[in-house]
Design a protein around this motif. Structure first.
Motif, PDB file in Angstrom:
ATOM      1  N   LEU A   1       6.770 -12.498   8.689  1.00  0.00           N
ATOM      2  CA  LEU A   1       6.987 -13.549   9.689  1.00  0.00           C
ATOM      3  C   LEU A   1       6.449 -13.113  11.047  1.00  0.00           C
ATOM      4  CD1 LEU A   1      10.562 -14.852   8.818  1.00  0.00           C
ATOM      5  CD2 LEU A   1       8.406 -16.066   8.579  1.00  0.00           C
ATOM      6  N   PHE A   2       6.697 -11.867  11.410  1.00  0.00           N
ATOM      7  CA  PHE A   2       6.164 -11.355  12.674  1.00  0.00           C
ATOM      8  C   PHE A   2       4.643 -11.424  12.679  1.00  0.00           C
ATOM      9  CE2 PHE A   2       4.139  -7.725  14.769  1.00  0.00           C
ATOM     10  CZ  PHE A   2       4.478  -7.979  16.092  1.00  0.00           C
ATOM     11  N   LEU A   3       4.012 -10.989  11.609  1.00  0.00           N
ATOM     12  CA  LEU A   3       2.554 -10.985  11.539  1.00  0.00           C
ATOM     13  C   LEU A   3       1.991 -12.404  11.561  1.00  0.00           C
ATOM     14  CD1 LEU A   3       2.099  -8.197   8.834  1.00  0.00           C
ATOM     15  CD2 LEU A   3       1.538  -8.017  11.268  1.00  0.00           C
ATOM     16  N   THR A   4       2.690 -13.328  10.909  1.00  0.00           N
ATOM     17  CA  THR A   4       2.230 -14.711  10.884  1.00  0.00           C
ATOM     18  C   THR A   4       2.259 -15.325  12.274  1.00  0.00           C
ATOM     19  OG1 THR A   4       3.087 -14.960   8.623  1.00  0.00           O
ATOM     20  CG2 THR A   4       2.598 -16.983   9.825  1.00  0.00           C
ATOM     21  N   ALA A   5       3.171 -14.874  13.102  1.00  0.00           N
ATOM     22  CA  ALA A   5       3.234 -15.352  14.487  1.00  0.00           C
ATOM     23  C   ALA A   5       2.271 -14.593  15.385  1.00  0.00           C
ATOM     24  CB  ALA A   5       4.661 -15.231  15.016  1.00  0.00           C
ATOM     25  N   ALA A   6       2.128 -13.288  15.142  1.00  0.00           N
ATOM     26  CA  ALA A   6       1.329 -12.451  16.042  1.00  0.00           C
ATOM     27  C   ALA A   6      -0.170 -12.631  15.854  1.00  0.00           C
ATOM     28  CB  ALA A   6       1.702 -10.977  15.832  1.00  0.00           C
TER      29      ALA A   6
ATOM     30  N   GLU B   1      -2.745  -5.663   7.317  1.00  0.00           N
ATOM     31  CA  GLU B   1      -1.347  -5.450   6.942  1.00  0.00           C
ATOM     32  C   GLU B   1      -0.759  -6.699   6.304  1.00  0.00           C
ATOM     33  OE1 GLU B   1       3.012  -4.179   8.837  1.00  0.00           O
ATOM     34  OE2 GLU B   1       1.292  -4.471  10.165  1.00  0.00           O
ATOM     35  N   PHE B   2      -1.109  -7.869   6.847  1.00  0.00           N
ATOM     36  CA  PHE B   2      -0.607  -9.123   6.278  1.00  0.00           C
ATOM     37  C   PHE B   2      -1.059  -9.279   4.830  1.00  0.00           C
ATOM     38  CE2 PHE B   2      -1.119 -13.582   5.158  1.00  0.00           C
ATOM     39  CZ  PHE B   2       0.089 -14.126   5.523  1.00  0.00           C
ATOM     40  N   VAL B   3      -2.329  -9.017   4.558  1.00  0.00           N
ATOM     41  CA  VAL B   3      -2.866  -9.152   3.199  1.00  0.00           C
ATOM     42  C   VAL B   3      -2.161  -8.182   2.252  1.00  0.00           C
ATOM     43  CG1 VAL B   3      -4.922  -8.865   1.762  1.00  0.00           C
ATOM     44  CG2 VAL B   3      -5.101 -10.001   3.984  1.00  0.00           C
TER      45      VAL B   3
ATOM     46  N   SER C   1       1.633  -9.121   1.847  1.00  0.00           N
ATOM     47  CA  SER C   1       1.785 -10.342   1.043  1.00  0.00           C
ATOM     48  C   SER C   1       1.698 -10.017  -0.441  1.00  0.00           C
ATOM     49  CB  SER C   1       0.709 -11.362   1.410  1.00  0.00           C
ATOM     50  OG  SER C   1       0.893 -11.859   2.710  1.00  0.00           O
ATOM     51  N   SER C   2       0.734  -9.177  -0.804  1.00  0.00           N
ATOM     52  CA  SER C   2       0.580  -8.783  -2.207  1.00  0.00           C
ATOM     53  C   SER C   2       1.802  -8.002  -2.687  1.00  0.00           C
ATOM     54  CB  SER C   2      -0.674  -7.930  -2.377  1.00  0.00           C
ATOM     55  OG  SER C   2      -1.837  -8.671  -2.047  1.00  0.00           O
ATOM     56  N   HIS C   3       2.328  -7.146  -1.820  1.00  0.00           N
ATOM     57  CA  HIS C   3       3.513  -6.361  -2.162  1.00  0.00           C
ATOM     58  C   HIS C   3       4.715  -7.273  -2.402  1.00  0.00           C
ATOM     59  CE1 HIS C   3       6.526  -3.226  -2.161  1.00  0.00           C
ATOM     60  NE2 HIS C   3       7.097  -3.728  -1.089  1.00  0.00           N
ATOM     61  N   VAL C   4       4.923  -8.247  -1.517  1.00  0.00           N
ATOM     62  CA  VAL C   4       6.058  -9.168  -1.670  1.00  0.00           C
ATOM     63  C   VAL C   4       5.887 -10.012  -2.927  1.00  0.00           C
ATOM     64  CG1 VAL C   4       7.248 -11.152  -0.649  1.00  0.00           C
ATOM     65  CG2 VAL C   4       6.598  -9.213   0.788  1.00  0.00           C
ATOM     66  N   ALA C   5       4.669 -10.419  -3.220  1.00  0.00           N
ATOM     67  CA  ALA C   5       4.422 -11.191  -4.432  1.00  0.00           C
ATOM     68  C   ALA C   5       4.808 -10.387  -5.674  1.00  0.00           C
ATOM     69  CB  ALA C   5       2.955 -11.608  -4.507  1.00  0.00           C
ATOM     70  N   CYS C   6       4.504  -9.091  -5.656  1.00  0.00           N
ATOM     71  CA  CYS C   6       4.888  -8.227  -6.781  1.00  0.00           C
ATOM     72  C   CYS C   6       6.413  -8.097  -6.877  1.00  0.00           C
ATOM     73  CB  CYS C   6       4.254  -6.848  -6.622  1.00  0.00           C
ATOM     74  SG  CYS C   6       2.469  -6.813  -6.866  1.00  0.00           S
ATOM     75  N   LEU C   7       7.073  -7.961  -5.727  1.00  0.00           N
ATOM     76  CA  LEU C   7       8.533  -7.892  -5.726  1.00  0.00           C
ATOM     77  C   LEU C   7       9.142  -9.181  -6.274  1.00  0.00           C
ATOM     78  CD1 LEU C   7       9.242  -6.219  -2.241  1.00  0.00           C
ATOM     79  CD2 LEU C   7       9.380  -5.157  -4.503  1.00  0.00           C
ATOM     80  N   ALA C   8       8.533 -10.309  -5.928  1.00  0.00           N
ATOM     81  CA  ALA C   8       9.027 -11.597  -6.416  1.00  0.00           C
ATOM     82  C   ALA C   8       8.865 -11.691  -7.933  1.00  0.00           C
ATOM     83  CB  ALA C   8       8.284 -12.736  -5.729  1.00  0.00           C
ATOM     84  N   GLU C   9       7.742 -11.220  -8.438  1.00  0.00           N
ATOM     85  CA  GLU C   9       7.537 -11.242  -9.892  1.00  0.00           C
ATOM     86  C   GLU C   9       8.544 -10.338 -10.596  1.00  0.00           C
ATOM     87  OE1 GLU C   9       5.840 -13.217 -11.575  1.00  0.00           O
ATOM     88  OE2 GLU C   9       4.510 -14.116 -10.075  1.00  0.00           O
ATOM     89  N   ASP C  10       8.859  -9.203  -9.982  1.00  0.00           N
ATOM     90  CA  ASP C  10       9.867  -8.311 -10.562  1.00  0.00           C
ATOM     91  C   ASP C  10      11.238  -8.974 -10.564  1.00  0.00           C
ATOM     92  OD1 ASP C  10       7.929  -6.382 -10.888  1.00  0.00           O
ATOM     93  OD2 ASP C  10       8.470  -5.251  -9.078  1.00  0.00           O
TER      94      ASP C  10
END
Length: 280
Positions: free
Chosen positions: A125-130, A184-186, A189-198
């Protein structure tokens, strides 16, 4: 200075945020439209989310109608302080809140468990704003700083925090700040997507909501990049940036079209990076 009526409009909107149901006897068309929209959003969203959104919206309206320039403040902000201020004046904080409303996917539902998803989403969220805020600083440097004399710009603040820094070095360092955030955003994002799949085997609903929200954040990043890539707002025939250079005839047509669209528009100047300034 502000355009005629802007301070009054700002005060009216702030008062409106304090009490959406107290309609004044005489309310302008703009204020009425904002009130109607906010009431619709209140009716169609969770109360805790709307209260947070309204507070952020109110803060942004107040902040961007102040002179936040370095001469007015009398002090050079730190890099950290400037980035926090720039994120607020850009409106991106409440824009990320609007994403929750648009997707009907609220962070309060995603943050149910105190796991590593929470800290990762907070950083996203911070990166999306910054990124859009600071990226705009780099792209708009010619117009806002060189042409209009604004002191509120990442390149300017970085140079003032590093005495002796050349303009080229300040521009380069600012560009790297934005580029590093994009990388960092890219990655995150990939890391969070992997966490979501887990998470999917244990909580498919929450996993799908997280992936949907990630898709929204990605769309925000792409849309702001596309805006800066195709908009003529910051383009010059002899721009400092190779990507921002544009044919002089195209610039002239754009300026003429803008003048025709706003034939009686008063000159507007400010150093809030939220208060409108003259545009071609």
């Amino acid at each position: 200075m502000h355009a005629q009526g802007e301070p009054q409009l700002s005060a009216a909107v702030v008062a409106m945020c304090d009490n959406l149901d107290a309609v004044p006897s005489r309310e302008g068309v703009q204020e009425g439209a904002v009130r109607h929209l906010l009431r619709e959003m209140r009716a169609d969203s969770p109360q805790p989310w709307f209260a947070c959104f309204l507070s952020r919206f109110r803060e942004q309206v107040q902040l961007t109608h102040q002179d936040l320039g370095i001469p007015a403040a009398g002090v050079v902000p730190s890099m950290f302080g400037y980035i926090q201020q720039r994120i607020l004046t850009s409106g991106m904080v409440y824009m990320t809140s609007l994403l929750e409303f648009g997707l009907d996917t609220y962070l309060s539902d995603l943050y149910r468990d105190p796991d590593n998803l929470v800290s990762a989403l907070d950083r996203l969220l911070f990166l999306t704003a910054a990124i859009p805020s600071l990226g705009n600083d780099v792209v708009s440097f010619e117009k806002e700083v060189i042409d209009l004399g604004s002191s509120n710009n990442l390149i300017t603040v970085l140079a003032l925090n590093r005495p002796g820094t050349s303009l080229l070095d300040a521009i380069t360092a600012s560009g790297y700040i934005v580029a590093d955030m994009i990388q960092e955003f890219v990655t995150l994002s990939s890391h969070v997507a992997c966490l979501a799949e887990d998470l999917r085997p244990r909580d498919e609903h929450r996993a799908c909501a997280i992936l949907r929200y990630l898709g929204g954040l990605d769309a925000v990043m792409k849309s702001q990049w596309n805006f800066h890539a195709v908009s003529l707002r910051y383009r010059y025939p002899k721009s400092l940036w190779r990507e921002m250079a544009v044919d002089e005839a195209v610039t002239a047509r754009h300026a003429e079209a803008a003048l025709q669209a706003h034939p009686t528009r008063p000159d507007r100047q400010g150093d809030s990076r939220g208060t409108p300034s003259p545009r071609p």
